[in-house]
Design an enzyme around this catalytic site. Sequence first.
Site, PDB file in Angstrom:
ATOM      1  N   GLN A 159      60.030  23.956   7.427  1.00 21.16           N
ATOM      2  CA  GLN A 159      60.598  25.178   8.008  1.00 21.16           C
ATOM      3  C   GLN A 159      61.531  24.797   9.162  1.00 21.16           C
ATOM      4  OE1 GLN A 159      60.207  28.400   6.870  1.00 21.16           O
ATOM      5  NE2 GLN A 159      61.774  28.871   8.375  1.00 21.16           N
ATOM      6  N   ASP A 182      63.752  23.073  -1.523  1.00 25.88           N
ATOM      7  CA  ASP A 182      64.503  23.933  -0.608  1.00 25.88           C
ATOM      8  C   ASP A 182      65.974  23.483  -0.537  1.00 25.88           C
ATOM      9  OD1 ASP A 182      64.557  26.121   1.120  1.00 25.88           O
ATOM     10  OD2 ASP A 182      64.130  24.915   2.901  1.00 25.88           O
ATOM     11  N   LYS A 193      56.108  32.681   2.593  1.00 30.96           N
ATOM     12  CA  LYS A 193      56.296  31.731   1.484  1.00 30.96           C
ATOM     13  C   LYS A 193      54.956  31.327   0.889  1.00 30.96           C
ATOM     14  CE  LYS A 193      60.671  30.280   3.431  1.00 30.96           C
ATOM     15  NZ  LYS A 193      61.349  29.486   4.429  1.00 30.96           N
TER      16      LYS A 193
END
Length: 279
Positions: free
Chosen positions: A98, A121, A54
């Site tokens: 994450q 996200d 990412k």
Amino acid sequence: MSAHIIDGKATANELLDEVAAGTSEFTSTAGRKPCLATVLVGDDPASHTYVKMKRNRSAKVGMESRYVQLPGTTTTDELVAEITGLSADPTVDGILLQHPVPAHVDERAAFEAIDPSKDVDGVTMHSFAAMAFGEPGFHSCTPGGIMRLIDAYDIPVAGAHAVVVGRSPILGKPVGMLLLARDATVTYCHSKTADLAAQVAEADIVVAAVGRPELIRGEWIKPGAAVLDAGYNPGNIGDVEYATAAERAGLITPVPGGVGPMTIAVLLEQTLTSARSRG
Ligand code: NAP
């Protein structure tokens, strides 16, 4: 019959090109680059790889990335404090925590510390509710990527019967809601579903979001159906038995190179959107 293969890599690259062009334009007008903060707790090798991918991708499209790496012993309070700080930082446009986080950390509390305007996200309850109500907000990235593939390949959604296998908050549930918002008739399947084969056999669109290699057998697929496999299991194996499914489906995503590449592309697109909204 042999299915048309959905090229997720090509579709993701097209989106990334658009994001790179938009990022360059934003940077010259705003005088700063969009900034994505990535937070990693602990040293799970797979999570490390995902975060690295990412960060590399954000640099490639011209974005700044802020990397916060915390030890595996980090408490929920410490993680929440870190994310609250990023939420308040005017130089940060997007925050990605994450997951999974270590078992002792309250993941939901950590997600909820992300300001919804930076939830690129799409993991907060705010983003989920906005999506479910059809209000503006950030989508969970993999479901957003699946919808983009559906559109890129002109797969008819309105009136179609979509069967989503899996109901996790980041994948199965939101993709079903996005399909419902587009007037599909949606069936959710999960580990307690009585006859998975019979459900899948009814589907015009199958979304596999389980994490069990080849759980969905090729012979279950209705001829001509569109099959989108988000599953990613060790050995590059999807949740769908690809070879036999490809003989029956109309369109199918391979693993890898199908749904996977779309996730980062949507993440960066949403980071750019967030940057534009704060200027
Ligand atoms: P998850 O949280 O473990 O959820 C799995 C879902 O599958 C649950 O809803 C579970 O049902 C259901 N399930 C388990 N066994 C089943 C069975 N035998 N029959 C029917 N349903 C069953 O997983 P996730 O985070 O959603 O991820 C799913 C897969 O997608 C994984 O392979 C993951 O690696 C992949 N993934 C890919 C991307 C990407 O491409 N970028 C992003 C995210 C995830 P219950 O609710 O009843 O337990």
